[in-house]
Design a protein around this motif. Sequence first.
Motif, short mmCIF file in Angstrom:
data_model
loop_
_atom_site.label_atom_id
_atom_site.label_comp_id
_atom_site.label_asym_id
_atom_site.label_seq_id
_atom_site.Cartn_x
_atom_site.Cartn_y
_atom_site.Cartn_z
N UNK A 123 0.82 -1.21 0.00
CA UNK A 123 0.00 0.00 0.00
C UNK A 123 0.85 1.26 0.00
N UNK A 124 1.95 1.24 0.75
CA UNK A 124 2.74 2.46 0.98
C UNK A 124 3.96 2.57 0.07
N UNK A 125 4.33 1.48 -0.61
CA UNK A 125 5.60 1.47 -1.35
C UNK A 125 5.62 2.48 -2.49
N UNK A 126 4.64 2.42 -3.38
CA UNK A 126 4.70 3.26 -4.58
C UNK A 126 4.32 4.72 -4.32
N UNK A 127 3.36 5.00 -3.42
CA UNK A 127 3.17 6.40 -3.06
C UNK A 127 4.43 7.02 -2.45
N UNK A 128 5.13 6.24 -1.66
CA UNK A 128 6.38 6.72 -1.06
C UNK A 128 7.44 6.96 -2.13
N UNK A 129 7.53 6.04 -3.10
CA UNK A 129 8.50 6.21 -4.18
C UNK A 129 8.18 7.42 -5.04
N UNK A 130 6.90 7.79 -5.09
CA UNK A 130 6.50 8.97 -5.87
C UNK A 130 6.89 10.27 -5.19
N UNK A 131 7.03 10.24 -3.89
CA UNK A 131 7.29 11.47 -3.15
C UNK A 131 8.74 11.61 -2.68
N UNK A 132 9.41 10.49 -2.38
CA UNK A 132 10.76 10.53 -1.83
C UNK A 132 11.75 9.83 -2.74
N UNK A 133 12.98 10.28 -2.72
CA UNK A 133 14.06 9.65 -3.48
C UNK A 133 14.92 8.85 -2.52
N UNK A 134 14.84 7.53 -2.62
CA UNK A 134 15.53 6.67 -1.67
C UNK A 134 15.92 5.37 -2.36
N UNK A 136 15.85 1.15 -2.80
CA UNK A 136 14.76 0.17 -2.79
C UNK A 136 14.59 -0.44 -1.41
N UNK A 137 15.70 -0.75 -0.75
CA UNK A 137 15.63 -1.31 0.59
C UNK A 137 14.95 -0.37 1.57
N UNK A 138 15.26 0.92 1.48
CA UNK A 138 14.63 1.90 2.37
C UNK A 138 13.14 2.07 2.04
N UNK A 139 12.79 2.01 0.75
CA UNK A 139 11.37 2.08 0.38
C UNK A 139 10.58 0.98 1.06
N UNK A 140 11.09 -0.25 0.98
CA UNK A 140 10.37 -1.39 1.54
C UNK A 140 10.30 -1.30 3.06
N UNK A 141 11.42 -0.97 3.68
CA UNK A 141 11.45 -0.88 5.14
C UNK A 141 10.54 0.25 5.64
N UNK A 142 10.66 1.41 5.01
CA UNK A 142 9.86 2.55 5.44
C UNK A 142 8.38 2.34 5.18
#
Length: 207
Positions: A123-134, A136-142
């Motif tokens: 649910x949170x992975x792709x919205x987060x990727x759209x807003x933050x530059x990080x 892949x590991x941090x995307x999944x953890x966050x």
Amino acid sequence: MKRFSLSLDGPVQRALGIMGDLIVLNMLWLICSLPLITIGAATTALYTVTLDMAEGKGDRHYRQFLRAFKDNLGKSTLLGVIMAAIGAFLIWDYWCVRTVLHDNWFFLLMVSLVTLLYAITLLYTFPQAARFNDSIGHYLRNALMLGLAHMKGSLVMLAALVVIAVLVVVSPHAFMMLLFLAALFGFSGLAYLSSSYFARLFAQYQK
């Protein structure tokens, strides 16, 4: 005699403008997702636009979508492949529990719990990727940490998706209606509705 004046800033005009944008975005998302492997990049691009729309920012959204799709083609495509692989592995695990382990309650519970954590992360992975530059590991953890920290919002979104899935399975009429809506603006509409929540949430973590 009073002159007729039609304001382009009225609520009806704004709603029609948003609906038109969502129809175009939905078409772009479907086209860019056709190779399947690029569905992650297409979803990130979709949320890039809908997050700005939820905040009242941006215009020419189709150009913004195409630019975001191009910018996120590498990282978000890989992110989508990883999430798809994890999902396929969980389906295989569930099949093994049902057939090989004969519905062993302990393993069934473990797979169900991991599946819930996976769904929250997704649910949170792709919205987060759209807003933050990080990374892949941090995307999944966050994504997992955000989902667990804001469990109420996570459960509301999951419940809405479950209701839609149940309607598709139990009602042929609902299936046809939802199929029509999905082709028109279903995916972009869901992204837009959830973007109001994500925009407020991400504002708390932006530096």
